[in-house]
Enzyme design. Structure first.
Site, mmCIF file in Angstrom:
data_model
loop_
_atom_site.group_PDB
_atom_site.id
_atom_site.type_symbol
_atom_site.label_atom_id
_atom_site.label_comp_id
_atom_site.label_asym_id
_atom_site.label_seq_id
_atom_site.Cartn_x
_atom_site.Cartn_y
_atom_site.Cartn_z
ATOM 1 N N SER A 242 0.852 -1.185 0.000
ATOM 2 C CA SER A 242 0.000 0.000 0.000
ATOM 3 C C SER A 242 0.885 1.230 0.000
ATOM 4 O O SER A 242 2.112 1.131 -0.030
ATOM 5 C CB SER A 242 -0.887 0.012 1.239
ATOM 6 N N LYS A 243 0.221 2.369 0.059
ATOM 7 C CA LYS A 243 0.952 3.639 0.033
ATOM 8 C C LYS A 243 1.995 3.735 1.152
ATOM 9 O O LYS A 243 2.999 4.419 1.014
ATOM 10 C CB LYS A 243 -0.031 4.804 0.201
ATOM 11 N N ARG A 244 1.720 3.040 2.247
ATOM 12 C CA ARG A 244 2.678 3.072 3.362
ATOM 13 C C ARG A 244 4.067 2.629 2.918
ATOM 14 O O ARG A 244 5.071 2.988 3.507
ATOM 15 C CB ARG A 244 2.227 2.121 4.484
ATOM 16 N N GLY A 246 5.542 3.426 0.277
ATOM 17 C CA GLY A 246 6.136 4.377 -0.672
ATOM 18 C C GLY A 246 5.315 4.386 -1.950
ATOM 19 O O GLY A 246 4.154 3.980 -1.953
#
Ligand code: GLU
Length: 493
Positions: A242-244, A246
């Site tokens: 996920s966006k976590r 990067g």
């Protein structure tokens, strides 16, 4: 004849996981001489946007995935879904539901409070005919629900094997909402039937949707496609990517300077590997080697190092002329016109690229390394300056070396090395003092190709001129110190 589709919802940027779905569909279509259909699932009008659709198409094109049919926009097909839902009512496979959301919520809460599992209680299926007719006459808002049959639904997933569910665990799900908008299950099946899709290849997150969709195919008396659900991609911490973790949007990789073929290889090799050999495969090789049957069930881990490795490998293997084409926009961003160097300095440019590319993982890094050879504006890395340019002895050492270099006629690496080493000896300092200082002075950074090669490629005039940059280079330290002080001041407020 194989017919596959990629059906993104334009509610966000195209990310790595969705691209892998597109890629596997595309590879399968190209390998079998089949058809690859692109469908934009934009039924959620409030969350979809044309701009996002545009970026999705742009991302597919960047990676080199072309489609044979479409894009088909679901938002232009609402009437088809409405008709299809009504047809199922006529066939006795679906029914009108007049329950208001509040009523359903209340009954759900009651059921849960009594410790039972909720699913729609078929309130409207049991309505007497007269009551139902009255509600229709009044124009009461009505959803259409699928009438779940008894028994079991089973299918053989091409990746996961046999999957089986008891229909009694599924509810009479909504096909058409009371506002006339279709749910995902309805639109996806109507479109897949109409597009005569033979293989549905998509992410694992849809595996639980499949039994409901199979039942819909049956209700429409349509032929079933085969299903293949691709395992979820994990981040390096083994949690869902996920966006976590990067950047995950496809275009962000383009914008960081990755080459489309490197990215193509990277994504293709998430869940599937073409052979034992770690190398870059051309699109044609991938098409030839691809096999749906060899996709692994296990979740692949997204490893940025692998992408960087593939990218630098490709940067180094590519013909220089092709690399120049890829580099053009990156140099232009820095205000450097490649064409100006393509004339009589073409060979020099090719040699220069050969020299710096082993150290570049991305086009961005490559452009950064090339810039000091083209432009007189060098951007100095404060750390490098601090480490190698602050010694006061450089103030007399460097001008002496400059004088030596002025006298060199054939500005060639071997000769330059001799000159530099003999100056170091005369001064009683290590050659490394000059070497490090020059690298930073000339390139703005402490890492780069061998310094004598750099001097030769930079040429006499530019090299000598850059000796005068010492004071300017040192200014970056002052700037950094100022920024730090400002930060400290504001922290102390
Ligand atoms: N629109 C769905 C998604 O983006 C895909 C639907 C499907 O492949 O069946 O997840």
């Amino acid at each position: 004849m194989v017919r596959v589709r990629f059906a993104p919802s334009p509610t966000g940027q195209l990310h790595v996981g969705a691209l892998r779905t597109a890629l596997f569909n595309w590879l399968f279509a190209r390998q079998t001489g089949g058809t690859f259909v692109l469908r934009i699932e934009d039924t959620d009008v409030s969350r979809s946007s044309e701009e996002l659709t545009r970026t999705i198409l742009e991302a597919l094109k960047w990676v080199g995935l072309d489609w044979d049919e479409g894009p088909i926009y679901q938002s232009q097909r609402f009437e088809n879904y409405r008709q299809a839902a009504r047809r199922l009512v006529e066939l006795g496979q679906a029914y009108y539901c007049f329950c208001l959301p509040e009523e359903i919520d209340r009954r759900r809460e009651e059921t849960k409070a009594s410790g039972q599992h909720w699913k729609y209680d078929r309130h409207c299926l049991r309505l007497p005919e007269s009551r139902r007719n009255k509600l229709v006459e009044k124009g009461a808002p009505a959803a259409i629900r699928f009438l779940m049959p008894g028994g079991k639904t089973e299918f053989d997933d091409l990746i996961h094997g046999r999957i089986s569910v008891e229909n009694k665990n599924l509810e009479d799900f909504v096909l058409l909402r009371s506002d006339g908008f279709p749910t995902y299950h309805l639109s996806v099946v109507v479109d897949d039937i109409e597009s005569r899709i033979t293989h549905v290849i998509r992410g694992d997150d849809h595996i639980t949707n499949t039994p409901k969709q199979i039942l819909l195919y049956k209700a429409f008396q349509a032929e079933l496609p085969k299903f293949a659900h691709l395992p979820l991609i994990l981040g390096p911490d083994r949690k869902k990517l996920s966006k976590r973790h990067g950047h995950t949007s496809v275009l962000s990789f383009r914008d960081q300077g990755y080459l489309p073929l490197a990215f193509f290889n990277f994504v293709a090799q998430l869940s599937w590997s073409p052979g034992r050999e770690e190398r870059i495969y051309s699109r044609e090789e991938m098409i030839a080697e691809f096999s749906l049957g060899h996709i692994s069930k296990g979740s692949p881990v997204f490893d940025l190092n692998k992408l960087q490795w593939l990218n630098s490998r490709l940067i180094n293997e590519m013909p220089v002329s092709e690399l120049m084409t890829e580099l053009r926009p990156w140099l232009e961003k820095k205000g450097l016109e490649l064409d100006a160097w393509l004339g009589e300095r073409k060979d020099w440019l090719a040699r220069l690229i050969e020299m710096v590319r082993p150290r570049s993982r991305t086009l961005a890094e490559l452009a950064d390394m090339l810039a000091p050879f083209f432009s007189d504006r060098v951007s100095y890395d404060p750390e490098a300056v601090q480490k190698y340019l602050m010694d006061t002895s450089l103030e007399h050492l460097l001008p002496r070396l400059k004088e030596d270099l002025k006298k060199v006629e054939a500005f060639k690496a071997d000769e330059l090395e001799k000159v530099l080493r003999s100056r170091a000896e005369k001064e009683g300092v290590k050659a490394a003092v000059f070497i490090h200082a020059l690298r930073v002075l000339l390139l703005g950074r402490s890492v780069g190709p061998g310094i004598f090669e750099v001097l030769e490629m930079m040429g006499k005039e530019k090299t000598l001129a850059r000796f005068d940059n010492l004071a300017e280079a040192r200014k970056v330290i002052e700037k950094v110190t100022e920024v730090k002080n400002e930060r400290n001041d504001s922290d102390n407020l």
